[in-house]
Scaffold this motif. Sequence first.
Motif, PDB file in Angstrom:
ATOM      1  N   ARG A 124      -3.021  -2.534   5.589  1.00  0.00           N
ATOM      2  CA  ARG A 124      -3.129  -1.404   3.846  1.00  0.00           C
ATOM      3  C   ARG A 124      -4.033  -0.942   4.416  1.00  0.00           C
ATOM      4  O   ARG A 124      -3.246   0.519   3.440  1.00  0.00           O
ATOM      5  N   GLU A 125      -5.235  -0.737   4.589  1.00  0.00           N
ATOM      6  CA  GLU A 125      -5.206   0.174   3.877  1.00  0.00           C
ATOM      7  C   GLU A 125      -5.175   1.634   4.706  1.00  0.00           C
ATOM      8  O   GLU A 125      -5.648   2.857   4.199  1.00  0.00           O
ATOM      9  N   PHE A 136      -2.248   3.090   2.609  1.00  0.00           N
ATOM     10  CA  PHE A 136      -2.683   3.812   1.594  1.00  0.00           C
ATOM     11  C   PHE A 136      -3.264   5.340   1.905  1.00  0.00           C
ATOM     12  O   PHE A 136      -2.954   5.901   1.184  1.00  0.00           O
ATOM     13  N   HIS A 137      -3.728   5.041   3.176  1.00  0.00           N
ATOM     14  CA  HIS A 137      -4.517   6.112   3.417  1.00  0.00           C
ATOM     15  C   HIS A 137      -3.678   7.977   3.296  1.00  0.00           C
ATOM     16  O   HIS A 137      -4.143   8.628   2.900  1.00  0.00           O
ATOM     17  N   PRO A 152      -0.344   7.458   0.104  1.00  0.00           N
ATOM     18  CA  PRO A 152      -1.107   7.450  -1.422  1.00  0.00           C
ATOM     19  C   PRO A 152      -0.376   7.376  -2.811  1.00  0.00           C
ATOM     20  O   PRO A 152      -0.803   6.038  -3.344  1.00  0.00           O
ATOM     21  N   ASN A 180      -0.372   2.894  -2.873  1.00  0.00           N
ATOM     22  CA  ASN A 180      -1.403   1.888  -3.724  1.00  0.00           C
ATOM     23  C   ASN A 180      -1.219   2.328  -4.728  1.00  0.00           C
ATOM     24  O   ASN A 180      -2.006   3.355  -5.736  1.00  0.00           O
ATOM     25  N   ARG A 181      -0.228   0.952  -5.997  1.00  0.00           N
ATOM     26  CA  ARG A 181      -0.712   0.951  -6.535  1.00  0.00           C
ATOM     27  C   ARG A 181      -0.525  -0.047  -6.921  1.00  0.00           C
ATOM     28  O   ARG A 181       0.711  -1.084  -7.033  1.00  0.00           O
ATOM     29  N   THR A 182      -0.835  -1.266  -7.861  1.00  0.00           N
ATOM     30  CA  THR A 182      -0.424  -1.903  -9.018  1.00  0.00           C
ATOM     31  C   THR A 182       0.177  -2.373 -10.290  1.00  0.00           C
ATOM     32  O   THR A 182       0.361  -3.352 -11.136  1.00  0.00           O
ATOM     33  N   TYR A 193       4.113  -1.420   0.167  1.00  0.00           N
ATOM     34  CA  TYR A 193       3.178  -2.346  -0.633  1.00  0.00           C
ATOM     35  C   TYR A 193       3.423  -3.610  -1.080  1.00  0.00           C
ATOM     36  O   TYR A 193       4.246  -3.539  -2.587  1.00  0.00           O
ATOM     37  N   ASN A 232       3.353  -6.072  -3.168  1.00  0.00           N
ATOM     38  CA  ASN A 232       1.847  -6.563  -4.312  1.00  0.00           C
ATOM     39  C   ASN A 232       1.946  -8.079  -5.161  1.00  0.00           C
ATOM     40  O   ASN A 232       1.164  -7.298  -6.223  1.00  0.00           O
ATOM     41  N   ALA A 256       1.011  -4.555   3.419  1.00  0.00           N
ATOM     42  CA  ALA A 256       1.270  -3.363   3.753  1.00  0.00           C
ATOM     43  C   ALA A 256       2.303  -3.215   4.742  1.00  0.00           C
ATOM     44  O   ALA A 256       2.036  -4.085   5.750  1.00  0.00           O
TER      45      ALA A 256
END
Length: 411
Positions: free
Chosen positions: A44-45, A48-49, A52, A55-57, A83, A85, A96
Amino acid sequence: MAIVDLLDWLDEYASPNTIWYVKRLSGNDTLANGSHQAGPYIAREFLFHIFPAINRTDIKNPDVWFDLYLDSNADYRKVRAVYYNNAHFEGTRNEARLTNFGGQSSALLDPDSTGALVVFAFRLDDAGAATDCHVWVCQHETEEDLVEDRVGPVDPGKFLVWLPVQTAANLRLQGVPPPQTSCWLEPADMPPAWLTDFPAAAEIVRKSVDLRPLPTLPPDQRLLKRRECEFELFRSIEQAVERPHILAGFTTVEDFVNRAQTVLQRRRNRAGRSLELHAREIFIEERLVENHHFSYQPVSEGTKKPDFLFPSQAAYQDTSFPVSGLRMLAVKTTCKDRWRQILNEADRIPNKHLLTLQEGVSEAQFAEMTGAGVQLVVPAQRMESFPAAVQPHLQTLESFIGDVRLLSVSL
């Protein structure tokens, strides 16, 4: 495709503003165990890179679509990075994935690709966000060796992030290193000799046993936890030894290449011997006496050297010793193609045991192994990665040790 195609591919995508994500496909990634994940797991990280926007909730299951070219199989897909979430919306999922590969028609989801080494080469824009991706699924061990010659060994359950060329835009994408644990040693905590002469694989394994004795854990858990510890320990020694060379710089490209090759070769040597050395330590802890209950790296015939013979090399070479009382255990971190290498070891023993960490095989692959007389030995924690129909036919390390004990009693 021919090997030359892979070599050209590796060169083409070893370019600025490209980042590689390298892993081995597990049974959860493919459709081998019926998990219906619809795509390979990517950390996941890392996603996210390079994406981007997901990368939100504040919204549920944010996603982006991009072009993915499966160059090893001449396939193209419009793929979704999503993602999941739900954990932020009264659910439980927090991971992810890449999806929309088209089921088993994609080599990435083909059950027979389980265990294969795969390279995702993401091309990045000036801001470091991914624009598209080119993928190569290795078809056999020769292709895997070519990839690992460049990036180093990749174990099942691990991933490797590799930057072919360092640029300002992607320096932040150094990858997501595994968390440091108490197995990470600072130079001051290492024996001084380690900083001048890199310790042998057996010495590092012994230290990992000291750091993770875990006497109350079953052998299967002990094996996996110590492997994690040893990997962390190895990385800490590598950093302590190599950092001074990196900081000092290199006067020629040849010096740099030679140093890099030394590092890669050391990693390959470690990966090649780690599992068998851990297995040997556990056999001893389980009160199997070396050269009485087992022999490590014995000679069976001529130049043939299986990893382990039970109860001993002497018993094996005694033609009056009953074949029913003999066992052979081969040790291979991955077994997708390499399992065939063990068939010509220990001629007297028709059924071979193979300890592996690979996360699943297809039912067709397992049937082929079984037909050739190979019994897979898999740590209990890895069994759920195998198809449900295969799981009852796997053997845990603890069970294998129990069988060896019974053999010595019955003879």
